[in-house]
Design an enzyme around this catalytic site. Structure first.
Site, short mmCIF file in Angstrom:
data_model
loop_
_atom_site.label_atom_id
_atom_site.label_comp_id
_atom_site.label_asym_id
_atom_site.label_seq_id
_atom_site.Cartn_x
_atom_site.Cartn_y
_atom_site.Cartn_z
N GLN A 116 37.61 37.49 29.87
CA GLN A 116 38.83 36.96 30.50
C GLN A 116 40.14 37.40 29.88
O GLN A 116 41.07 37.78 30.60
CB GLN A 116 38.80 35.42 30.53
CG GLN A 116 39.98 34.83 31.29
CD GLN A 116 40.01 33.32 31.33
OE1 GLN A 116 41.03 32.73 31.65
NE2 GLN A 116 38.91 32.66 31.03
N GLY A 173 35.12 42.95 19.61
CA GLY A 173 35.18 42.33 18.29
C GLY A 173 35.94 43.22 17.31
O GLY A 173 36.08 44.43 17.55
N LYS A 232 34.10 34.29 15.72
CA LYS A 232 33.94 34.57 17.16
C LYS A 232 34.97 33.73 17.91
O LYS A 232 35.07 32.52 17.69
CB LYS A 232 32.54 34.22 17.62
CG LYS A 232 31.53 35.34 17.39
CD LYS A 232 30.29 35.12 18.23
CE LYS A 232 29.32 36.28 18.15
NZ LYS A 232 29.87 37.54 18.61
N GLU A 285 37.77 30.71 24.36
CA GLU A 285 38.92 29.94 24.87
C GLU A 285 39.20 28.69 24.06
O GLU A 285 40.28 28.49 23.53
CB GLU A 285 38.65 29.58 26.34
CG GLU A 285 39.57 28.56 26.94
CD GLU A 285 41.01 29.04 27.05
OE1 GLU A 285 41.91 28.29 26.63
OE2 GLU A 285 41.23 30.16 27.54
N ASP A 321 42.65 32.31 26.66
CA ASP A 321 42.30 33.59 27.27
C ASP A 321 43.43 34.16 28.12
O ASP A 321 44.10 35.11 27.74
CB ASP A 321 41.03 33.45 28.12
CG ASP A 321 39.76 33.53 27.28
OD1 ASP A 321 39.74 34.30 26.32
OD2 ASP A 321 38.79 32.82 27.61
N GLY A 336 59.06 15.15 25.29
CA GLY A 336 60.38 15.79 25.33
C GLY A 336 61.49 14.76 25.26
O GLY A 336 61.27 13.60 24.90
N GLY A 337 62.68 15.18 25.65
CA GLY A 337 63.84 14.31 25.57
C GLY A 337 63.81 13.17 26.57
O GLY A 337 64.47 12.16 26.39
#
Length: 413
Positions: free
Chosen positions: A21, A101, A139, A142, A171, A246-247
């Site tokens: 992917q 790899g 290894k 995701e 990915d 967040g704000g």
């Protein structure tokens, strides 16, 4: 759309040695931008052609949705003739992308020094799990990248385990970062005439996407994070459920009839409190000093969203959405995968597209999120394994018909 027929990356040739992917998501974006992407596969093919199949003996949706607009050739790079052909492919490419790899391409005999000798102008991009150091040879998958990049520790609810996100930030998120690096290197080549190495690690890309959590880690030194709904703070950024972080505070509130995705995410800005208090049937809260200001509301965010949910849970999410939008209150329905695939606006924006495939028939995939006025994208089917061997090896590399037959019988392609 203008009258131009060229694409942004017209004339750029990409040798795509990626699989699964992270790499294919990057090279597919390059293909959508107009590059000629030649996917080089082992004679057995990218492993995802056979993974998660929904139809027997047909390329899986996993493969087809990541490899549109590419050409496919097969090559056994472990053979001597395979190495000679790979050398020729590198010589005629502008970009080479791989996500094997660590050290795998070097062991084939194609170190960066060797690749530069073959083609000094090539941009050679590698996607790896990690940078140099103790994690280099781990290894990478995701969710491993999510775990080690800061996402999982900050995702989920305070009293629950760390959670993976459904977005493939490890990915496909790394693929987008790789594209940015490749485009920058191609642009710099215009000035220098030289190609260069582009290295992107999945852990690093996830961390880049988690920068606000690192912001909050440093803010913790000065006390609790008021906009988080958590009551207790230790020395690390906590999991904070659906808080915006967040704000402006936000939360996913339940709607009728109470299905798994009957929720609307709502953000309460200072200007939105008065209309919100009226909508939920508590107009007196607009002027109540206990509720009237953001500072007054912050210590009781849980209670505030509970009041909103008591109202929203009596209405379908689309009606909640309509009422909130009428007052310019920021909100969005939680769209299920079924709702997304059936969303007419996403179809109209060519973000959900139907593509014909020679073996499986039509399949639905995600269109290009990059919209360029002079470089429109038409999504075409992923290639069959080795579909373009003849086109590339005979038509472009100049091999003869007889040699192509020998290469096939000798297991080189």
């Amino acid at each position: 759309m203008t009258g131009t027929s060229t694409k942004a990356l017209e004339g750029i040739r990409v040798l795509d040695m990626t699989h699964v992917q992270s790499g294919p998501s990057a090279t597919q974006l390059l293909a959508w931008l107009g590059a000629d992407v030649v996917k080089l596969e082992a004679p057995t093919g990218d492993i995802t052609r056979k993974q998660l199949r929904d139809l027997p003996d047909v390329d899986s949706l996993y493969f087809t949705m990541l490899n549109c607009n590419k050409r496919s050739i097969t090559l056994n790079t472990k053979t001597e003739r395979g190495k000679e052909i790979l050398t020729e492919l590198i010589r005629r490419s502008d970009v080479m992308v791989e996500n094997f790899g660590p050290g795998a391409v070097d062991r084939m005999g194609f170190t960066w020094d060797r690749i530069q000798e073959i083609n000094p102008r090539i941009v050679y991009a590698s996607i790896k799990g990690f940078g140099e150091g103790p994690y280099t040879n781990f290894k990478a998958y995701e969710v491993v990248a999510q775990a080690m990049g800061g996402s999982m520790s900050t995702t989920g609810f305070e009293d629950g385990p760390p959670l993976a996100t459904g977005a493939q930030i490890g990915d496909s998120g790394t693929g987008v970062h790789a594209v940015a690096g490749i485009l920058a290197a191609l642009f710099q080549r215009e000035n220098t005439g030289r190609g260069q190495r582009v290295n992107v690690a999945m852990q690093h890309a996830v961390l880049n996407l988690c920068r606000v959590k690192l912001r909050d880690q440093q803010r913790l030194a000065h006390g609790p994070l008021a906009e988080y709904p958590n009551e207790d703070f230790g020395t690390e950024v906590p999991r904070s459920g659906n808080a915006s972080g967040g704000g402006q505070p936000g939360w996913a509130v339940k709607c009728a009839p109470g299905g798994p995705n009957d929720y609307v995410y709502v953000i309460v800005q200072p200007v939105g409190w008065k209309p919100m208090s009226e909508l939920i049937g508590r107009p007196e809260l607009a002027d109540d000093p206990e509720w009237a200001t953001p500072e007054a509301r912050l210590p009781k965010l849980n209670k505030m969203f509970q009041l909103i949910e008591e109202w929203s849970s009596t209405l379908p999410k689309w009606e909640v959405l309509e009422r909130l939008n009428a007052h310019n209150i920021p909100c969005g329905p939680i769209l299920s995968t079924k709702e997304i695939i059936e969303d007419s606006s996403l179809v109209d924006n060519e973000m959900v597209v139907t593509v014909p495939h020679p073996e499986r028939g039509d399949f639905v995939t995600v269109g290009s999120p990059l919209k360029l006025s002079d470089s429109p994208v038409e999504v075409s089917s992923s290639p069959l394994l080795g579909e373009h061997n003849e086109q590339v090896y005979i038509g472009e590399l100049g091999l003869g018909d007889e040699e192509l037959r020998l290469l096939k019988s000798n297991g080189v392609i």
